[in-house]
Design a protein around this motif. Structure first.
Motif, PDB file in Angstrom:
ATOM      1  N   PRO A 441       0.800  -1.236   0.000  1.00 49.51           N
ATOM      2  CA  PRO A 441       0.000   0.000   0.000  1.00 49.51           C
ATOM      3  C   PRO A 441       0.829   1.280   0.000  1.00 49.51           C
ATOM      4  O   PRO A 441       0.530   2.218  -0.749  1.00 49.51           O
ATOM      5  CB  PRO A 441      -0.835  -0.130   1.273  1.00 49.51           C
ATOM      6  CG  PRO A 441      -0.974  -1.596   1.478  1.00 49.51           C
ATOM      7  CD  PRO A 441       0.331  -2.183   1.022  1.00 49.51           C
ATOM      8  N   GLU A 442       1.883   1.335   0.806  1.00 51.23           N
ATOM      9  CA  GLU A 442       2.676   2.558   0.879  1.00 51.23           C
ATOM     10  C   GLU A 442       3.407   2.809  -0.447  1.00 51.23           C
ATOM     11  O   GLU A 442       3.501   3.964  -0.903  1.00 51.23           O
ATOM     12  CB  GLU A 442       3.691   2.469   2.019  1.00 51.23           C
ATOM     13  CG  GLU A 442       4.513   3.732   2.229  1.00 51.23           C
ATOM     14  CD  GLU A 442       3.677   4.956   2.548  1.00 51.23           C
ATOM     15  OE1 GLU A 442       4.092   6.077   2.194  1.00 51.23           O
ATOM     16  OE2 GLU A 442       2.592   4.807   3.161  1.00 51.23           O
ATOM     17  N   ALA A 443       3.916   1.766  -1.069  1.00 45.23           N
ATOM     18  CA  ALA A 443       4.609   1.923  -2.348  1.00 45.23           C
ATOM     19  C   ALA A 443       3.641   2.393  -3.438  1.00 45.23           C
ATOM     20  O   ALA A 443       3.993   3.246  -4.266  1.00 45.23           O
ATOM     21  CB  ALA A 443       5.269   0.608  -2.749  1.00 45.23           C
ATOM     22  N   GLU A 444       2.421   1.849  -3.444  1.00 48.26           N
ATOM     23  CA  GLU A 444       1.428   2.263  -4.431  1.00 48.26           C
ATOM     24  C   GLU A 444       0.998   3.705  -4.184  1.00 48.26           C
ATOM     25  O   GLU A 444       0.784   4.488  -5.124  1.00 48.26           O
ATOM     26  CB  GLU A 444       0.205   1.335  -4.388  1.00 48.26           C
ATOM     27  CG  GLU A 444       0.510  -0.135  -4.611  1.00 48.26           C
ATOM     28  CD  GLU A 444       1.114  -0.423  -5.976  1.00 48.26           C
ATOM     29  OE1 GLU A 444       1.065   0.456  -6.862  1.00 48.26           O
ATOM     30  OE2 GLU A 444       1.651  -1.529  -6.165  1.00 48.26           O
ATOM     31  N   TYR A 445       0.895   4.076  -2.916  1.00 46.67           N
ATOM     32  CA  TYR A 445       0.560   5.457  -2.558  1.00 46.67           C
ATOM     33  C   TYR A 445       1.628   6.418  -3.087  1.00 46.67           C
ATOM     34  O   TYR A 445       1.317   7.467  -3.653  1.00 46.67           O
ATOM     35  CB  TYR A 445       0.426   5.563  -1.038  1.00 46.67           C
ATOM     36  CG  TYR A 445       0.318   6.974  -0.515  1.00 46.67           C
ATOM     37  CD1 TYR A 445      -0.861   7.693  -0.624  1.00 46.67           C
ATOM     38  CD2 TYR A 445       1.413   7.587   0.106  1.00 46.67           C
ATOM     39  CE1 TYR A 445      -0.960   8.986  -0.139  1.00 46.67           C
ATOM     40  CE2 TYR A 445       1.330   8.884   0.592  1.00 46.67           C
ATOM     41  CZ  TYR A 445       0.142   9.578   0.468  1.00 46.67           C
ATOM     42  OH  TYR A 445       0.052  10.858   0.946  1.00 46.67           O
ATOM     43  N   GLN A 446       2.902   6.070  -2.900  1.00 44.81           N
ATOM     44  CA  GLN A 446       3.992   6.926  -3.370  1.00 44.81           C
ATOM     45  C   GLN A 446       4.010   6.994  -4.903  1.00 44.81           C
ATOM     46  O   GLN A 446       4.347   8.032  -5.476  1.00 44.81           O
ATOM     47  CB  GLN A 446       5.337   6.407  -2.847  1.00 44.81           C
ATOM     48  CG  GLN A 446       5.500   6.523  -1.345  1.00 44.81           C
ATOM     49  CD  GLN A 446       5.382   7.962  -0.843  1.00 44.81           C
ATOM     50  OE1 GLN A 446       5.666   8.924  -1.560  1.00 44.81           O
ATOM     51  NE2 GLN A 446       4.944   8.108   0.408  1.00 44.81           N
ATOM     52  N   GLU A 447       3.625   5.896  -5.567  1.00 46.44           N
ATOM     53  CA  GLU A 447       3.568   5.919  -7.029  1.00 46.44           C
ATOM     54  C   GLU A 447       2.520   6.914  -7.518  1.00 46.44           C
ATOM     55  O   GLU A 447       2.748   7.660  -8.482  1.00 46.44           O
ATOM     56  CB  GLU A 447       3.258   4.530  -7.586  1.00 46.44           C
ATOM     57  CG  GLU A 447       3.200   4.497  -9.107  1.00 46.44           C
ATOM     58  CD  GLU A 447       2.983   3.104  -9.681  1.00 46.44           C
ATOM     59  OE1 GLU A 447       2.312   2.996 -10.726  1.00 46.44           O
ATOM     60  OE2 GLU A 447       3.493   2.132  -9.093  1.00 46.44           O
ATOM     61  N   THR A 448       1.375   6.954  -6.839  1.00 46.87           N
ATOM     62  CA  THR A 448       0.354   7.933  -7.235  1.00 46.87           C
ATOM     63  C   THR A 448       0.827   9.360  -6.972  1.00 46.87           C
ATOM     64  O   THR A 448       0.508  10.277  -7.734  1.00 46.87           O
ATOM     65  CB  THR A 448      -0.981   7.684  -6.517  1.00 46.87           C
ATOM     66  OG1 THR A 448      -0.783   7.701  -5.098  1.00 46.87           O
ATOM     67  CG2 THR A 448      -1.585   6.356  -6.916  1.00 46.87           C
TER      68      THR A 448
END
Length: 461
Positions: A441-448
């Motif tokens: 989740p945190e990695a996907e959040y940073q990608e957005t």
């Protein structure tokens, strides 16, 4: 549809009115001619003086521009939207009177617009001015192709119209559009930014990975929203100018409806058709750019080797091949992707070429391709069902096909990402990412967060 040589606008109006009287029904008159060179952003800015909304489209890397002022006619539909759009377009052309000797793609009567991402998703008030599908035939259209400027005038002529009055209106509007080249206004500055429920969004990412691990889906694309407030109402011309300067490998678009405007700079072509030759691209898998050449090359190499991103990219490649197989022949797809660099980001990229069969149109292809796994997921219906039930966002036109097509069966559509919906002194920005079984989740959040950067940078943030 009547194709003839160029006539004076006065003669064309007289002919159209005579035909309208004989048929006792309105007729579309379309005339095209070359004009002196004009800056497309200046033309767009001048179009504020013309009654009706504006549209803008450019593939900036090809120096091709379409700029529309006002609306001669619209094609809209809520149900069977792809089929209805095609039907309304053909019916309109069957009675059209067209004076266009140039046969250049994007000249003559064209339709510019788009579709919503998912008509089955419950709507909110955010996109109240944007239908499930809307295409505009601009009253005045500037086309720039290979440095040559063309002006197409589209007008609906009724039996009771008077040619002198119509000619006066057209002459006055041309003077407004092509004269008085004022300095462009300044762009806005962001005073406040607000992320919409980021913690809840991460929880939905976790829920999506659990669904994937259970075998209910292979990939689910989740999007989120950021709201910004400006120091003054945003001027669209200034924003488009900045996008052209900074997003050089993108499709830059703007579509006004009422007082709202959906605009963006998307790197993702959905499909192009010129002379029955189809070109599509697979753009999935994302990484930032490096601050040095060495760092940039290293990040790119890691992206090419990354299992998660390669898997996500391959989903899109296989889906596009399958989707176009029914309506195309001679399909060509490279075995491995390459890097596609942008100002802020780099992506995995695979081009797809094919020949479109004569009985099919670009709208048929768009219907088959949307949504790609890069914006929906796999399997398509399972991922869309999860998005409908769980995503805390009304996507509206975000992530959906936006583009144009002409009377010569040419056209181009992009996927409306890296975009924002402007509403006066505020805007909603959108960004998404592909969730697979090993997503964090945190990695996907940073990608957005990275994907918000292109729009934030031109909005004064």
């Amino acid at each position: 549809m009547i194709q003839t040589e160029v006539k004076s606008i006065e003669d064309a109006l007289n002919e159209a009115i005579l035909l309208a009287k004989n048929k006792q029904t309105p007729q579309l008159l379309s005339t095209t001619d070359t004009i002196d060179a004009i800056n497309p952003i200046v033309f767009f800015n001048q179009a504020k003086q013309i009654k009706g909304e504006r549209v803008f489209w450019t593939s900036s890397f090809e120096h091709f521009y379409l700029v529309g002022a006002g609306e001669a006619r619209a094609l809209t539909s809520a149900s069977h939207r792809f089929e209805e759009t095609e039907k309304q377009w053909k019916e309109m052309l069957s009675d059209a009177i067209i004076f266009n000797p140039y046969r250049v793609a994007g000249t003559g009567p064209i339709a510019v617009g788009g579709f919503s991402f998912d008509p089955q998703k419950e709507n909110t008030g955010l996109w109240k001015h944007f239908e499930e599908s809307r295409f505009r035939i601009p009253a005045y259209l500037l086309t720039i192709e290979k440095g040559i400027c063309y002006l197409t005038i589209n007008v609906i002529v009724c039996p009771e119209d008077h040619p002198t009055q119509l000619f006066y209106t057209i002459k006055k509007n041309k003077q407004l559009l092509l004269g008085n080249h004022d300095i462009l206004p300044e762009g806005p500055k962001i005073e406040k930014k607000k992320e919409i429920k980021p913690s809840e969004w991460k929880e939905i990412v976790t829920k999506a990975t659990n669904e994937i691990k259970k075998g209910h889906a292979d990939k689910i694309v989740l999007a989120r929203e950021m709201q910004v407030t400006f120091d003054r109402p945003a001027d669209i011309s200034a924003i488009l100018d900045k996008l052209i300067q900074t997003q050089t490998n993108s499709f830059i678009f703007a579509f006004e409806n009422k007082n709202d405007c959906f605009l963006g700079a998307t790197p993702e072509r959905l499909v192009r058709v010129y002379d029955q030759q189809l070109f599509s691209t697979c753009l999935a898998g994302t990484a930032p750019r490096g601050e040095t050449i060495e760092e940039d090359q290293q990040i790119g190499l890691e992206l090419l080797r990354d299992v998660k991103n390669r898997e996500e990219h391959d989903y899109v490649v296989q889906m596009i091949r399958e989707a176009i197989s029914a309506c195309c022949e001679q399909i060509e797809v490279p075995k491995n992707p390459v890097l596609y660099p942008l100002k802020n980001l780099q992506h995995l990229y695979t081009p797809v070429k094919a020949s479109l069969k004569n009985e099919y149109s670009i709208i048929d292809v768009v219907k088959q391709l949307h949504p790609t796994p890069a914006l929906g997921g796999l399997p398509r219906e399972k991922s869309l069902e999860f998005i409908r039930e769980n995503e805390i966002l009304d996507r509206g036109w975000y992530g959906a096909p936006i583009g144009w097509f002409d009377a010569q069966k040419n056209g181009e559509f992009a996927v409306a990402i890296r975009s924002a919906l402007l509403q006066g002194g505020k805007a909603s920005l959108f960004a998404g990412c592909g969730v697979v079984k090993n997503s964090e989740p945190e990695a996907e959040y940073q990608e957005t967060n990275i994907k918000f950067t292109p729009m934030l940078s031109v909005l004064g943030g």
